[in-house]
Motif scaffolding. Structure first.
Motif, mmCIF file in Angstrom:
data_model
loop_
_atom_site.group_PDB
_atom_site.id
_atom_site.type_symbol
_atom_site.label_atom_id
_atom_site.label_comp_id
_atom_site.label_asym_id
_atom_site.label_seq_id
_atom_site.Cartn_x
_atom_site.Cartn_y
_atom_site.Cartn_z
ATOM 1 N N HIS A 135 0.837 -1.200 0.000
ATOM 2 C CA HIS A 135 0.000 0.000 0.000
ATOM 3 C C HIS A 135 0.871 1.249 0.000
ATOM 4 O O HIS A 135 2.083 1.173 0.166
ATOM 5 N N HIS A 136 0.223 2.394 -0.145
ATOM 6 C CA HIS A 136 0.929 3.674 -0.125
ATOM 7 C C HIS A 136 1.469 3.958 1.279
ATOM 8 O O HIS A 136 0.996 3.394 2.278
ATOM 9 N N THR A 137 2.450 4.834 1.367
ATOM 10 C CA THR A 137 3.150 5.077 2.629
ATOM 11 C C THR A 137 2.293 5.810 3.657
ATOM 12 O O THR A 137 2.646 5.833 4.847
ATOM 13 N N GLN A 138 1.160 6.382 3.247
ATOM 14 C CA GLN A 138 0.310 7.093 4.200
ATOM 15 C C GLN A 138 -0.669 6.163 4.921
ATOM 16 O O GLN A 138 -1.347 6.596 5.849
ATOM 17 N N LYS A 139 -0.729 4.920 4.499
ATOM 18 C CA LYS A 139 -1.640 3.974 5.161
ATOM 19 C C LYS A 139 -1.158 3.733 6.586
ATOM 20 O O LYS A 139 0.004 3.382 6.807
ATOM 21 N N LYS A 140 -2.062 3.879 7.556
ATOM 22 C CA LYS A 140 -1.657 3.895 8.957
ATOM 23 C C LYS A 140 -1.582 2.517 9.595
ATOM 24 O O LYS A 140 -0.890 2.336 10.598
ATOM 25 N N LYS A 180 4.253 -4.136 2.822
ATOM 26 C CA LYS A 180 5.175 -3.185 2.218
ATOM 27 C C LYS A 180 4.452 -1.866 1.998
ATOM 28 O O LYS A 180 3.255 -1.849 1.695
ATOM 29 N N ARG A 181 5.171 -0.764 2.171
ATOM 30 C CA ARG A 181 4.603 0.565 1.954
ATOM 31 C C ARG A 181 5.447 1.307 0.924
ATOM 32 O O ARG A 181 6.609 1.631 1.168
ATOM 33 N N GLU A 182 4.839 1.558 -0.227
ATOM 34 C CA GLU A 182 5.519 2.188 -1.347
ATOM 35 C C GLU A 182 4.587 3.200 -2.000
ATOM 36 O O GLU A 182 3.372 3.063 -1.933
ATOM 37 N N ASP A 183 5.152 4.181 -2.646
ATOM 38 C CA ASP A 183 4.343 5.167 -3.381
ATOM 39 C C ASP A 183 4.721 5.156 -4.856
ATOM 40 O O ASP A 183 5.897 4.982 -5.195
ATOM 41 N N GLY A 187 -3.067 -0.290 -3.826
ATOM 42 C CA GLY A 187 -3.231 -1.535 -3.069
ATOM 43 C C GLY A 187 -3.073 -2.778 -3.914
ATOM 44 O O GLY A 187 -3.721 -2.918 -4.946
ATOM 45 N N THR A 188 -2.181 -3.664 -3.471
ATOM 46 C CA THR A 188 -1.997 -4.961 -4.118
ATOM 47 C C THR A 188 -1.971 -6.033 -3.042
ATOM 48 O O THR A 188 -1.294 -5.882 -2.020
#
Length: 238
Positions: A135-140, A180-183, A187-188
């Protein structure tokens, strides 16, 4: 239909765009700057609430919707320790509540594939299984609510797996979720069964938030006028 948006971040704004395009109106846009709008006298003018906030605020938001006699569609994750209490209160107060870890129609079909594959693998002990979510890095929260749903479905079918973990730790009875957190990554989610001979992998990749937002609006349309506890399986007749 008048919709109260509780949580007016990127997801709330995506839901707003789709709802307005479908002819609905937004009665409330409630974010961290104006929580006073959740007071009963104000919120009760909505036909339904769609709640996408934070793990810390989701539970009290749901209770406030119940108090205002407003059906609530909840997509917040990370608060599910309170889910049994929410279900009990929903029935006690004759309210309507629909929770999904993911509202995407594609993801909910993916859930059905995941359950069926786990059933087929129940007696194939030569295969191990693990999950990965990106997911994106802002996901808490980590792992994602969707990943936890996938893991719980697998645990229900594979007796050889006792619990899921979100860390690198050995154990044949452990189901590992790699987060994993990537921008930029909406979502995968990937489930992989692996053996010495081959691998079997199923993957769902979201290209944008539109699928999640569209599903939430469909759920809100479906929930209006109902009482009880529901999921996307009910909405999609799966």
């Amino acid at each position: 239909m008048k919709i109260a948006l509780i949580g007016y971040g990127k997801m709330g704004k995506a839901i707003e765009t789709i709802a307005l395009a479908k002819g609905h109106s937004i009665s409330h846009r409630i974010g961290s700057q104006n929580p006073e709008l959740l007071e009963k006298a104000s919120l009760s003018t909505a036909d339904v609430a769609i709640e996408f906030s934070t793990p810390e605020t989701a539970f009290p938001h749901i209770l406030q919707c119940f108090e205002a006699n407003v059906p609530v569609v909840c997509g917040s994750t990370g608060w599910l320790d309170h889910l049994p209490q929410v279900k009990a209160l929903c029935l006690e107060k004759h309210q309507a509540f629909l929770y999904a870890s993911n509202f995407s129609i594609g993801v909910n079909i993916f859930f059905e594939l995941n359950q069926r594959l786990a059933e087929l693998m129940a007696h194939q002990h030569q295969y191990d299984v693990h999950l990965e979510e990106i997911h994106h890095t802002q996901k808490k929260d980590a792992p994602s609510g969707t990943a936890i749903s996938l893991a719980d479905q697998i645990l229900a079918k594979l007796a050889r797996k006792k619990t899921w973990i979100n860390e690198a730790r050995a154990g044949a009875d452990l189901l590992q979720i790699v987060s994993k957190r990537e921008d930029p990554t909406p979502g995968t989610h990937t489930v992989t069964y692996t053996s010495d001979i081959d691998d079997i992998t199923i993957t769902h990749t979201a290209h944008s938030r539109q699928g999640f937002a569209a599903g939430a609006v469909v759920a809100a349309e479906w929930l209006q006028g109902k009482k009880g506890i529901f999921t996307m399986k009910d909405v999609l007749d799966l």
